[in-house]
Design a protein around this motif. Structure first.
Motif, mmCIF file in Angstrom:
data_model
loop_
_atom_site.group_PDB
_atom_site.id
_atom_site.type_symbol
_atom_site.label_atom_id
_atom_site.label_comp_id
_atom_site.label_asym_id
_atom_site.label_seq_id
_atom_site.Cartn_x
_atom_site.Cartn_y
_atom_site.Cartn_z
ATOM 1 N N PRO A 1 3.009 2.853 5.519
ATOM 2 C CA PRO A 1 4.002 3.341 4.582
ATOM 3 C C PRO A 1 5.430 3.058 5.033
ATOM 4 O O PRO A 1 5.674 2.751 6.192
ATOM 5 N N GLN A 2 6.349 3.194 4.065
ATOM 6 C CA GLN A 2 7.772 3.048 4.341
ATOM 7 C C GLN A 2 8.492 4.345 3.982
ATOM 8 O O GLN A 2 8.033 5.108 3.131
ATOM 9 N N ASP A 3 9.627 4.571 4.635
ATOM 10 C CA ASP A 3 10.411 5.771 4.375
ATOM 11 C C ASP A 3 10.920 5.759 2.938
ATOM 12 O O ASP A 3 11.466 4.765 2.462
ATOM 13 N N ALA A 4 10.731 6.883 2.240
ATOM 14 C CA ALA A 4 11.241 7.024 0.879
ATOM 15 C C ALA A 4 12.314 8.099 0.799
ATOM 16 O O ALA A 4 12.770 8.436 -0.290
ATOM 17 N N GLY A 5 12.725 8.645 1.944
ATOM 18 C CA GLY A 5 13.758 9.670 1.975
ATOM 19 C C GLY A 5 13.225 11.052 1.669
ATOM 20 O O GLY A 5 12.131 11.208 1.103
ATOM 21 N N ASP A 6 13.954 12.064 2.056
ATOM 22 C CA ASP A 6 13.617 13.461 1.774
ATOM 23 C C ASP A 6 12.222 13.854 2.256
ATOM 24 O O ASP A 6 11.521 14.621 1.593
ATOM 25 N N GLY A 7 11.806 13.326 3.396
ATOM 26 C CA GLY A 7 10.510 13.688 3.945
ATOM 27 C C GLY A 7 9.333 13.057 3.234
ATOM 28 O O GLY A 7 8.195 13.513 3.363
ATOM 29 N N LYS A 8 9.574 11.988 2.469
ATOM 30 C CA LYS A 8 8.515 11.319 1.719
ATOM 31 C C LYS A 8 8.298 9.916 2.270
ATOM 32 O O LYS A 8 9.208 9.317 2.830
ATOM 33 N N VAL A 9 7.084 9.406 2.083
ATOM 34 C CA VAL A 9 6.788 8.021 2.423
ATOM 35 C C VAL A 9 6.219 7.325 1.200
ATOM 36 O O VAL A 9 5.679 7.965 0.291
ATOM 37 N N CYS A 10 6.360 6.016 1.175
ATOM 38 C CA CYS A 10 6.008 5.205 0.012
ATOM 39 C C CYS A 10 5.014 4.125 0.399
ATOM 40 O O CYS A 10 5.145 3.499 1.453
ATOM 41 N N TYR A 11 4.024 3.935 -0.441
ATOM 42 C CA TYR A 11 3.065 2.832 -0.321
ATOM 43 C C TYR A 11 3.134 2.013 -1.608
ATOM 44 O O TYR A 11 3.284 2.579 -2.701
ATOM 45 N N VAL A 12 2.995 0.694 -1.501
ATOM 46 C CA VAL A 12 2.894 -0.173 -2.678
ATOM 47 C C VAL A 12 1.760 -1.161 -2.439
ATOM 48 O O VAL A 12 1.589 -1.653 -1.318
ATOM 49 N N ALA A 13 0.976 -1.435 -3.482
ATOM 50 C CA ALA A 13 -0.140 -2.382 -3.356
ATOM 51 C C ALA A 13 -0.316 -3.154 -4.661
ATOM 52 O O ALA A 13 -0.038 -2.627 -5.740
ATOM 53 N N PRO A 14 -0.782 -4.404 -4.567
ATOM 54 C CA PRO A 14 -1.125 -5.146 -5.780
ATOM 55 C C PRO A 14 -2.424 -4.614 -6.378
ATOM 56 O O PRO A 14 -3.274 -4.074 -5.664
ATOM 57 N N VAL A 15 -2.561 -4.757 -7.695
ATOM 58 C CA VAL A 15 -3.740 -4.258 -8.410
ATOM 59 C C VAL A 15 -4.428 -5.422 -9.118
ATOM 60 O O VAL A 15 -3.770 -6.288 -9.699
ATOM 61 N N GLN A 16 -5.758 -5.418 -9.041
ATOM 62 C CA GLN A 16 -6.551 -6.377 -9.799
ATOM 63 C C GLN A 16 -7.820 -5.684 -10.284
ATOM 64 O O GLN A 16 -8.140 -4.576 -9.861
ATOM 65 N N PHE A 17 -8.543 -6.354 -11.188
ATOM 66 C CA PHE A 17 -9.833 -5.855 -11.651
ATOM 67 C C PHE A 17 -10.928 -6.674 -10.993
ATOM 68 O O PHE A 17 -10.676 -7.753 -10.444
ATOM 69 N N ASP A 18 -12.155 -6.152 -11.037
ATOM 70 C CA ASP A 18 -13.230 -6.837 -10.317
ATOM 71 C C ASP A 18 -13.659 -8.142 -10.964
ATOM 72 O O ASP A 18 -14.458 -8.882 -10.394
ATOM 73 N N ASP A 19 -13.097 -8.485 -12.134
ATOM 74 C CA ASP A 19 -13.346 -9.814 -12.706
ATOM 75 C C ASP A 19 -12.257 -10.811 -12.301
ATOM 76 O O ASP A 19 -12.219 -11.940 -12.765
ATOM 77 N N GLY A 20 -11.317 -10.355 -11.438
ATOM 78 C CA GLY A 20 -10.257 -11.227 -10.947
ATOM 79 C C GLY A 20 -8.968 -11.177 -11.746
ATOM 80 O O GLY A 20 -7.946 -11.708 -11.305
ATOM 81 N N SER A 21 -8.985 -10.537 -12.920
ATOM 82 C CA SER A 21 -7.768 -10.433 -13.725
ATOM 83 C C SER A 21 -6.846 -9.356 -13.156
ATOM 84 O O SER A 21 -7.269 -8.524 -12.351
#
Length: 203
Positions: free
Chosen positions: A153-173
């Motif tokens: 995670p990365q710092d998001a300020g105010d005692g929060k952390v942030c995660y980001v991830a790419p999204v796909q479906f199991d058919d590859g789309s």
């Protein structure tokens, strides 16, 4: 009687993370009193991953199956009617230890996500199988927290952390308009605050 959290704990988080990132160190320690009513004990350490949760370098891609079980299920959601602190899901994270998504309220948890982001998640799943919005959301949160991308995670300020991830479906789309998910977690209470699709690949 619930005691108020020390302001120095919460306000010091962002400064410690920023200093650690500048110095090239990634450890963040949040000190708490032994009587602090949070999950996971009296202290938490946040360490942005250099690798995925299993120790291998990975992009942390979320894969949502086109068909599958109804999440979290009516039994879980029925408990939310009587107690906002009920657990909807629990995640084992490398950075924070045990993290929960509670039923929550207007500012955090499942209820916040339901009220603020149902349409966003509906837009993700429309035209991609038979899953409901919360099937996609809960799948995305689990993958993002338990097998994070390198550097999260990365710092998001105010005692929060942030995660980001790419999204796909199991058919590859991939979702058309918003192909990433952002998850915000409180580093001081180890609770999921929010999770929503986004077009931005970063915190």
């Amino acid at each position: 009687m619930t005691q108020k959290r020390s302001r120095s704990v919460v306000t010091g988080v962002a400064a410690v993370v920023a200093a650690g990132l500048v110095a090239g160190a990634f450890a963040l320690t949040v000190q708490r009193g032994a009587d602090d009513p949070v999950l996971g004990g009296a202290a938490a350490t946040v360490t942005p991953s250099a690798t995925a949760g299993d120790g291998t370098a990975a992009d942390g891609t979320v894969t949502i199956t086109l068909t599958g079980p109804d999440l979290p299920g009516s039994t879980v959601l029925d408990r939310c009617a009587s107690d906002t602190r009920q657990t909807v899901a629990r995640y084992d994270t490398a950075a924070l230890g045990s993290v929960v998504m509670q039923c929550g309220n207007s500012s955090q948890g499942y209820e916040h996500i339901r009220v603020r982001h149902t349409q966003d998640w509906d837009d993700v799943v429309t035209g991609h199988g038979s899953r409901d919005w919360d099937d996609a959301m809960l799948t995305a949160v689990q993958t993002t927290l338990e097998t994070p991308r390198t550097g999260y995670p990365q710092d998001a300020g105010d005692g929060k952390v942030c995660y980001v991830a790419p999204v796909q479906f199991d058919d590859g789309s991939r979702p058309d308009a918003e192909p990433f998910v952002k998850v915000i977690v409180s580093a001081t209470t180890e609770r999921v605050i929010t999770a929503y699709p986004t077009r931005d690949d970063g915190c």
